[in-house]
Design a protein around this motif. Structure first.
Motif, PDB file in Angstrom:
ATOM      1  N   HIS A  46     -10.308  93.548  36.358  1.00 30.57           N
ATOM      2  CA  HIS A  46      -9.497  93.474  34.985  1.00 30.57           C
ATOM      3  C   HIS A  46     -10.042  92.759  34.234  1.00 30.57           C
ATOM      4  CE1 HIS A  46      -7.032  96.743  36.420  1.00 30.57           C
ATOM      5  NE2 HIS A  46      -6.518  95.869  37.403  1.00 30.57           N
ATOM      6  N   ARG A  57     -12.138  93.379  30.784  1.00 30.26           N
ATOM      7  CA  ARG A  57     -11.766  92.946  29.440  1.00 30.26           C
ATOM      8  C   ARG A  57     -12.851  92.135  28.823  1.00 30.26           C
ATOM      9  NH1 ARG A  57      -7.219  90.586  30.807  1.00 30.26           N
ATOM     10  NH2 ARG A  57      -5.855  92.299  30.518  1.00 30.26           N
ATOM     11  N   TRP A  64      -9.742 102.995  23.700  1.00 28.76           N
ATOM     12  CA  TRP A  64      -9.618 101.480  24.355  1.00 28.76           C
ATOM     13  C   TRP A  64      -9.605 100.388  22.922  1.00 28.76           C
ATOM     14  CZ3 TRP A  64     -13.478  97.844  22.853  1.00 28.76           C
ATOM     15  CH2 TRP A  64     -14.474  98.222  22.301  1.00 28.76           C
ATOM     16  N   SER A 107      -7.604 100.688  20.728  1.00 27.71           N
ATOM     17  CA  SER A 107      -6.203 100.779  20.222  1.00 27.71           C
ATOM     18  C   SER A 107      -5.381 100.047  21.267  1.00 27.71           C
ATOM     19  CB  SER A 107      -5.664 102.214  20.145  1.00 27.71           C
ATOM     20  OG  SER A 107      -6.495 102.903  19.365  1.00 27.71           O
ATOM     21  N   ARG A 108      -5.841  99.553  22.171  1.00 31.98           N
ATOM     22  CA  ARG A 108      -5.056  98.686  23.337  1.00 31.98           C
ATOM     23  C   ARG A 108      -4.627  97.435  22.621  1.00 31.98           C
ATOM     24  NH1 ARG A 108      -8.932  98.540  28.430  1.00 31.98           N
ATOM     25  NH2 ARG A 108      -8.285  96.323  28.315  1.00 31.98           N
ATOM     26  N   ASP A 123      -4.618  94.485  23.684  1.00 34.63           N
ATOM     27  CA  ASP A 123      -5.357  93.271  23.940  1.00 34.63           C
ATOM     28  C   ASP A 123      -6.907  93.503  23.310  1.00 34.63           C
ATOM     29  OD1 ASP A 123      -6.283  95.353  25.797  1.00 34.63           O
ATOM     30  OD2 ASP A 123      -6.418  94.146  27.484  1.00 34.63           O
ATOM     31  N   SER A 154       1.495  92.720  23.533  1.00 35.37           N
ATOM     32  CA  SER A 154       1.562  93.096  25.442  1.00 35.37           C
ATOM     33  C   SER A 154       0.995  91.912  25.989  1.00 35.37           C
ATOM     34  CB  SER A 154       0.472  94.086  25.506  1.00 35.37           C
ATOM     35  OG  SER A 154      -0.897  93.994  25.003  1.00 35.37           O
TER      36      SER A 154
END
Length: 352
Positions: A5, A9, A42, A44-45, A47, A225
């Motif tokens: 992950h 990122r 992606w 719109s996430r 993070d 988040s």
């Protein structure tokens, strides 16, 4: 190719830098994005918000830019091989196909793992409580914390703003120039920020984690988040470079919890243990060294190496006398049993 992950990122942040940052770009890297091939949404996430992640991305691309320039510089006098520990989705080789030296990416194991242990160290804020702490108070606490931990070890003595290059970064020591920290905090603000939302990313001026290179992220935001808290990355540096890692991490936790009663949990533990071996995947864990904001009776935890009360009425928990090894069955057993007991007592909170 398996992708962690964190590696994913970071690759997306590097691509987002090209899309969102003004020219000239510190780093041009969209290859990781192509390798990942994420879903259309992606961007719109939470993070991936361009404004909110700007300081994170600045830290990531500035570090990569510096390292790649250093590699190119060292190649000139004849360095023939460059080994990346924990390569993740690094794309240096793909972007510089004709580059020397020869590039080898690998995940540390065996002898290399003995040299640099992958650790996480995070202190988590209660979002609602920290959102009620005035920004000025948070700033004062942060500077007091950074000054105090400098007494623990030389690698914790200086803290600088992240910048496009090492020389520029070293001109902004926040302990000598309070206004530089205020500028860093202001750079995080956006239209969605609440009045007391505050974040910053600093580094200790050392580029090589094997020689003490370390950064610290402070994030106190009521919404969004991402979890709120204080995190050291890469915490393996603390394990490798502190003169007494156990005592040093205990002192770091004690200093932080004395200043921030809003900390509801703290943990320092091997990264692999946190990812795959914790007893309750949806709960916190004491890890190697943890912080619980409640007094704990020694009689309930007879196998722990140490229970140290804090001035904040909490307890710092040292599960193993030696540095925790996720491959050591006894270490994992002691941590698991402690987590189970805390769960029985109703003192093991959910992961944020």
């Amino acid at each position: 190719m398996a992708k962690g992950h964190t590696a994913a990122r970071v690759a997306l942040w590097r691509a987002l830098h090209v899309e969102a940052a003004p020219l000239p770009h510190v780093l041009e890297d969209q290859i990781g994005l192509k390798l990942l091939a994420p879903d259309e949404g992606w961007r719109s996430r939470g993070d991936m918000d361009p404004q909110f992640t700007r300081p994170f991305r600045a830290s990531i691309v500035a570090h990569a830019h510096f390292i790649e320039d250093l590699v190119a510089e060292q190649a000139a006098p004849g360095v023939s091989q460059y080994v990346i520990l924990g390569a993740g989705l690094d794309t240096f080789a793909q972007r510089r196909l004709q580059a020397e030296p020869r590039l080898i990416g690998l995940r540390p194991s065996g002898v290399l793992m003995d040299t640099f242990k992958r650790f996480n160290f995070k202190l988590s804020f209660d979002k609602q409580k920290i959102s009620r702490v005035p920004e000025q108070v948070q700033i004062d606490r942060s500077l007091a914390f950074l000054k105090a931990i400098g007494q623990i070890d030389p690698i914790l003595k200086n803290w600088f703003l992240c910048a496009d290059g090492k020389d520029e970064g070293l001109t902004h020591n926040v302990l000598l120039d309070r206004s530089s920290l205020l500028r860093e905090i202001a750079s995080w603000k956006d239209s969605d920020s609440d009045v007391n939302d505050m974040s910053f990313v600093l580094w200790n001026g050392v580029s090589d984690p094997l020689k003490g290179g370390l950064s610290i992220t402070y994030h106190a935001r009521s919404g969004g988040s991402l979890p709120a808290g204080i995190e050291f990355s890469e915490a393996g540096t603390l394990i490798r470079c502190l003169q007494d890692p156990r005592q040093g991490i205990v002192e770091l936790m004690a200093t932080a919890t004395d200043l921030w009663p809003e900390i509801y949990w703290g943990v320092a533990a091997p990264s692999e243990y946190l990812r795959k071996q914790r007893t309750f995947q949806d709960r916190q864990t004491v890890g190697w060294i943890g912080y619980c904001p409640h007094p704990l009776p020694t009689a309930d935890f007879p196998d722990l190496a140490e229970l140290r009360p804090t001035r904040s009425q909490g307890t710092i928990i040292v599960s193993c006398a030696d540095i925790m090894d996720e491959k050591n069955v006894q270490h994992v057993k002691v941590v698991g049993e402690s987590d189970i007991k805390l769960m029985e007592l109703g003192l093991l909170p959910a992961r944020s």
